[in-house]
Design a protein around this motif. Structure first.
Motif, PDB file in Angstrom:
ATOM      1  N   VAL A  24      36.428  25.505 -22.256  1.00 43.71           N
ATOM      2  CA  VAL A  24      36.612  24.431 -23.230  1.00 43.71           C
ATOM      3  C   VAL A  24      36.301  23.103 -22.556  1.00 43.71           C
ATOM      4  CG1 VAL A  24      38.162  23.293 -24.843  1.00 43.71           C
ATOM      5  CG2 VAL A  24      38.425  25.739 -24.400  1.00 43.71           C
ATOM      6  N   TRP A  25      35.337  22.374 -23.113  1.00 44.02           N
ATOM      7  CA  TRP A  25      35.098  20.989 -22.726  1.00 44.02           C
ATOM      8  C   TRP A  25      35.705  20.086 -23.793  1.00 44.02           C
ATOM      9  CZ3 TRP A  25      29.291  20.352 -20.906  1.00 44.02           C
ATOM     10  CH2 TRP A  25      29.096  21.107 -19.733  1.00 44.02           C
ATOM     11  N   SER A  26      35.963  18.846 -23.415  1.00 38.11           N
ATOM     12  CA  SER A  26      36.424  17.831 -24.364  1.00 38.11           C
ATOM     13  C   SER A  26      35.598  16.578 -24.163  1.00 38.11           C
ATOM     14  CB  SER A  26      37.902  17.505 -24.159  1.00 38.11           C
ATOM     15  OG  SER A  26      38.720  18.605 -24.476  1.00 38.11           O
ATOM     16  N   TYR A  27      35.349  15.869 -25.264  1.00 35.05           N
ATOM     17  CA  TYR A  27      34.667  14.591 -25.127  1.00 35.05           C
ATOM     18  C   TYR A  27      35.230  13.594 -26.123  1.00 35.05           C
ATOM     19  CZ  TYR A  27      31.366  16.544 -28.677  1.00 35.05           C
ATOM     20  OH  TYR A  27      30.795  17.127 -29.778  1.00 35.05           O
ATOM     21  N   ASP A  28      35.104  12.315 -25.734  1.00 38.83           N
ATOM     22  CA  ASP A  28      35.676  11.240 -26.535  1.00 38.83           C
ATOM     23  C   ASP A  28      35.012   9.937 -26.110  1.00 38.83           C
ATOM     24  OD1 ASP A  28      37.206   9.950 -28.362  1.00 38.83           O
ATOM     25  OD2 ASP A  28      39.118  10.201 -27.326  1.00 38.83           O
ATOM     26  N   PHE A  29      35.269   8.877 -26.865  1.00 37.23           N
ATOM     27  CA  PHE A  29      34.759   7.552 -26.534  1.00 37.23           C
ATOM     28  C   PHE A  29      35.904   6.641 -26.122  1.00 37.23           C
ATOM     29  CE2 PHE A  29      31.136   8.769 -29.323  1.00 37.23           C
ATOM     30  CZ  PHE A  29      30.113   8.509 -28.418  1.00 37.23           C
ATOM     31  N   VAL A  30      35.621   5.773 -25.148  1.00 37.29           N
ATOM     32  CA  VAL A  30      36.564   4.747 -24.712  1.00 37.29           C
ATOM     33  C   VAL A  30      35.858   3.399 -24.819  1.00 37.29           C
ATOM     34  CG1 VAL A  30      37.901   3.840 -22.770  1.00 37.29           C
ATOM     35  CG2 VAL A  30      37.805   6.305 -23.173  1.00 37.29           C
TER      36      VAL A  30
ATOM     37  N   GLY B  16      25.240   6.814 -29.874  1.00 36.71           N
ATOM     38  CA  GLY B  16      25.268   7.581 -31.103  1.00 36.71           C
ATOM     39  C   GLY B  16      25.159   9.062 -30.828  1.00 36.71           C
ATOM     40  N   SER B  17      24.940   9.840 -31.869  1.00 36.52           N
ATOM     41  CA  SER B  17      24.880  11.293 -31.726  1.00 36.52           C
ATOM     42  C   SER B  17      23.707  11.731 -30.856  1.00 36.52           C
ATOM     43  CB  SER B  17      24.787  11.948 -33.104  1.00 36.52           C
ATOM     44  OG  SER B  17      23.633  11.492 -33.800  1.00 36.52           O
ATOM     45  N   LEU B  18      22.575  11.000 -30.917  1.00 34.35           N
ATOM     46  CA  LEU B  18      21.426  11.378 -30.090  1.00 34.35           C
ATOM     47  C   LEU B  18      21.734  11.203 -28.606  1.00 34.35           C
ATOM     48  CD1 LEU B  18      18.438   9.872 -32.105  1.00 34.35           C
ATOM     49  CD2 LEU B  18      19.314  12.210 -32.124  1.00 34.35           C
ATOM     50  N   GLN B  19      22.439  10.109 -28.264  1.00 32.85           N
ATOM     51  CA  GLN B  19      22.804   9.896 -26.863  1.00 32.85           C
ATOM     52  C   GLN B  19      23.857  10.913 -26.409  1.00 32.85           C
ATOM     53  OE1 GLN B  19      22.580   7.116 -29.081  1.00 32.85           O
ATOM     54  NE2 GLN B  19      20.484   6.997 -28.310  1.00 32.85           N
ATOM     55  N   VAL B  20      24.728  11.343 -27.321  1.00 24.93           N
ATOM     56  CA  VAL B  20      25.697  12.390 -26.986  1.00 24.93           C
ATOM     57  C   VAL B  20      24.963  13.687 -26.659  1.00 24.93           C
ATOM     58  CG1 VAL B  20      27.586  13.801 -27.873  1.00 24.93           C
ATOM     59  CG2 VAL B  20      27.548  11.356 -28.344  1.00 24.93           C
ATOM     60  N   ILE B  21      23.969  14.036 -27.458  1.00 27.03           N
ATOM     61  CA  ILE B  21      23.175  15.243 -27.193  1.00 27.03           C
ATOM     62  C   ILE B  21      22.457  15.130 -25.857  1.00 27.03           C
ATOM     63  CG2 ILE B  21      21.231  16.628 -28.005  1.00 27.03           C
ATOM     64  CD1 ILE B  21      22.001  15.891 -30.846  1.00 27.03           C
ATOM     65  N   GLU B  22      21.896  13.954 -25.584  1.00 21.44           N
ATOM     66  CA  GLU B  22      21.198  13.735 -24.310  1.00 21.44           C
ATOM     67  C   GLU B  22      22.131  13.975 -23.120  1.00 21.44           C
ATOM     68  OE1 GLU B  22      18.184  12.424 -21.593  1.00 21.44           O
ATOM     69  OE2 GLU B  22      18.099  13.007 -23.704  1.00 21.44           O
TER      70      GLU B  22
ATOM     71  N   ILE C 225      33.749  23.201 -27.364  1.00 21.88           N
ATOM     72  CA  ILE C 225      33.863  21.786 -27.044  1.00 21.88           C
ATOM     73  C   ILE C 225      34.774  21.140 -28.071  1.00 21.88           C
ATOM     74  CG2 ILE C 225      31.776  21.140 -28.339  1.00 21.88           C
ATOM     75  CD1 ILE C 225      31.277  19.111 -25.987  1.00 21.88           C
ATOM     76  N   ARG C 226      35.778  20.397 -27.598  1.00 19.57           N
ATOM     77  CA  ARG C 226      36.822  19.843 -28.456  1.00 19.57           C
ATOM     78  C   ARG C 226      36.612  18.334 -28.619  1.00 19.57           C
ATOM     79  NH1 ARG C 226      41.805  22.490 -28.550  1.00 19.57           N
ATOM     80  NH2 ARG C 226      41.522  23.048 -26.356  1.00 19.57           N
ATOM     81  N   SER C 227      36.857  17.832 -29.824  1.00 19.89           N
ATOM     82  CA  SER C 227      36.692  16.403 -30.076  1.00 19.89           C
ATOM     83  C   SER C 227      37.476  16.012 -31.315  1.00 19.89           C
ATOM     84  CB  SER C 227      35.211  16.050 -30.269  1.00 19.89           C
ATOM     85  OG  SER C 227      34.732  16.570 -31.496  1.00 19.89           O
ATOM     86  N   ASP C 228      37.528  14.697 -31.549  1.00 19.37           N
ATOM     87  CA  ASP C 228      38.100  14.214 -32.800  1.00 19.37           C
ATOM     88  C   ASP C 228      37.026  14.241 -33.879  1.00 19.37           C
ATOM     89  OD1 ASP C 228      36.455  12.014 -32.308  1.00 19.37           O
ATOM     90  OD2 ASP C 228      38.081  10.807 -31.476  1.00 19.37           O
ATOM     91  N   ASN C 229      37.292  13.591 -34.977  1.00 20.49           N
ATOM     92  CA  ASN C 229      36.377  13.628 -36.113  1.00 20.49           C
ATOM     93  C   ASN C 229      35.558  12.346 -36.230  1.00 20.49           C
ATOM     94  OD1 ASN C 229      37.236  16.219 -37.829  1.00 20.49           O
ATOM     95  ND2 ASN C 229      39.068  15.279 -36.967  1.00 20.49           N
ATOM     96  N   GLY C 230      35.214  11.750 -35.097  1.00 18.93           N
ATOM     97  CA  GLY C 230      34.384  10.560 -35.106  1.00 18.93           C
ATOM     98  C   GLY C 230      33.007  10.842 -35.664  1.00 18.93           C
TER      99      GLY C 230
ATOM    100  N   GLU D   9      30.071  10.243 -34.587  1.00 17.39           N
ATOM    101  CA  GLU D   9      29.088  10.751 -33.631  1.00 17.39           C
ATOM    102  C   GLU D   9      29.274  12.241 -33.372  1.00 17.39           C
ATOM    103  OE1 GLU D   9      30.151   6.496 -32.896  1.00 17.39           O
ATOM    104  OE2 GLU D   9      31.270   8.392 -32.983  1.00 17.39           O
ATOM    105  N   PHE D  10      30.524  12.726 -33.472  1.00 21.46           N
ATOM    106  CA  PHE D  10      30.819  14.112 -33.130  1.00 21.46           C
ATOM    107  C   PHE D  10      30.657  15.067 -34.308  1.00 21.46           C
ATOM    108  CE2 PHE D  10      33.846  11.853 -30.099  1.00 21.46           C
ATOM    109  CZ  PHE D  10      32.896  11.812 -29.090  1.00 21.46           C
ATOM    110  N   ILE D  11      30.706  14.531 -35.532  1.00 22.46           N
ATOM    111  CA  ILE D  11      30.537  15.397 -36.700  1.00 22.46           C
ATOM    112  C   ILE D  11      29.151  15.258 -37.308  1.00 22.46           C
ATOM    113  CG2 ILE D  11      33.005  15.301 -37.225  1.00 22.46           C
ATOM    114  CD1 ILE D  11      32.381  13.320 -39.458  1.00 22.46           C
TER     115      ILE D  11
END
Length: 298
Positions: free
Chosen positions: A113-119, A152-158, A173-178, A180-182
């Motif tokens: 399980v990975w997790s990602y988020d924005f700060v 954005g979502s493209l940079q997240v994929i990169e 991979i775990r995340s919130d419902n931001g 970029e993630f959905i």
């Protein structure tokens, strides 16, 4: 005791019997260790360098450096020198149980399980910075801290694609419902590479507890103490802190060991990349970062 003996003119034996104190305790003379000054200076130096570490993490760093000390002795010096132990937050037991009815997936191995988020952060002129945080929930290792003005979502994929080339593909991979993630592009890309998404309940950040805990450490130990004068400076300092976090900072959940000590870090350029599982990647020759079209996803 000496005052009582002088006032009532009694022997030490009788005075100890009256106050019920052992004579050995009365005659004990504390011995100052020869390395007390050097140890004190070492503790003060570490406390100055790691201002948000408590005496337990300082003890782990001292032991790693070769000092044969325990936490009790370090705590005694810590209090004697007036050092303040950061307040310990109350532990929350809601990571696996959201509202009492939904059991969250618990990591069992690396890349499970990975997790990602924005700060959020900013430079000295008030312009916003966004930091993409990616961690492995099992090893507690911070896999990436990508800093940019906009993400954005493209940079997240990169970012994920670069990580998967080196680390392998995670199962979840775990995340919130931001947004970029959905995003549909990100969800389709993760489906192609075989990674399942785990979205937490809206308004329930504790369900992404590992990442939220890391975000708090990132802000408390790094962001709150830095002033960034440019995007480049923020990127360099953030990456330096990430390496220090992975290789030097003692982690309490890992027995006060760092998540990825230098001894087990993969060497640059090593690894059989040719035999890794193929998956869509956003690198296109001559293309500028952040200007990729959606056709690069297919």
């Amino acid at each position: 005791m000496e005052h009582a003996r002088e006032q009532y003119e009694v022997s030490e034996r009788r005075a100890c019997r009256v106050v019920r104190q052992w004579r050995g305790t009365q005659r004990y003379l504390p011995l100052r260790r020869t390395d007390e000054d050097q140890l004190t200076q070492a503790i003060l130096a570490l406390a100055a360098k790691y201002g948000r570490y408590g005496y337990r993490r300082i003890t782990a760093l001292l032991q790693h450096a070769g000092w044969p000390v325990g936490k009790d002795r370090v705590q005694r010096i810590w209090r004697r020198e007036g050092l303040k132990v950061p307040q310990k937050q109350r532990a929350r037991g809601r990571l696996w149980l959201g509202d009492g009815s939904c059991i969250r997936l618990r990591p069992e191995r690396a890349n499970h399980v990975w997790s990602y988020d924005f700060v959020k952060a900013m430079t000295h002129d008030g312009r916003a910075l966004r930091i993409l945080v990616v961690i492995d929930e099992y090893t507690r290792e911070c896999l990436a801290l990508w800093v940019a003005r906009r993400l954005g979502s493209l940079q997240v994929i990169e970012t994920l694609a670069d990580l998967m080339l080196v680390r392998g593909i995670p199962e979840h991979i775990r995340s919130d419902n931001g947004p970029e993630f959905i995003a549909q592009e990100l969800r389709k890309w993760l489906g192609k590479v075989g990674t399942k998404t785990l979205y937490i309940e809206p308004g329930s950040p504790w369900e992404n507890g590992y990442c939220e805990s890391f975000n708090g450490k990132l802000r408390d130990e790094f962001l709150n103490g830095e002033v960034f004068y440019s995007l480049k400076e923020a990127q360099i300092l953030t990456e330096r802190w990430r390496v220090e976090y992975n290789t030097e900072r003692p982690h309490s959940a890992l027995g006060y060991r760092p998540p990825a000590p230098h001894a087990i870090l993969p060497k640059p350029g090593h690894g059989d990349v040719e035999n890794k599982t193929r998956f869509p990647h956003l690198h296109t020759p001559g293309d500028d970062y952040g200007q990729r079209s959606k056709q690069a996803l297919h």
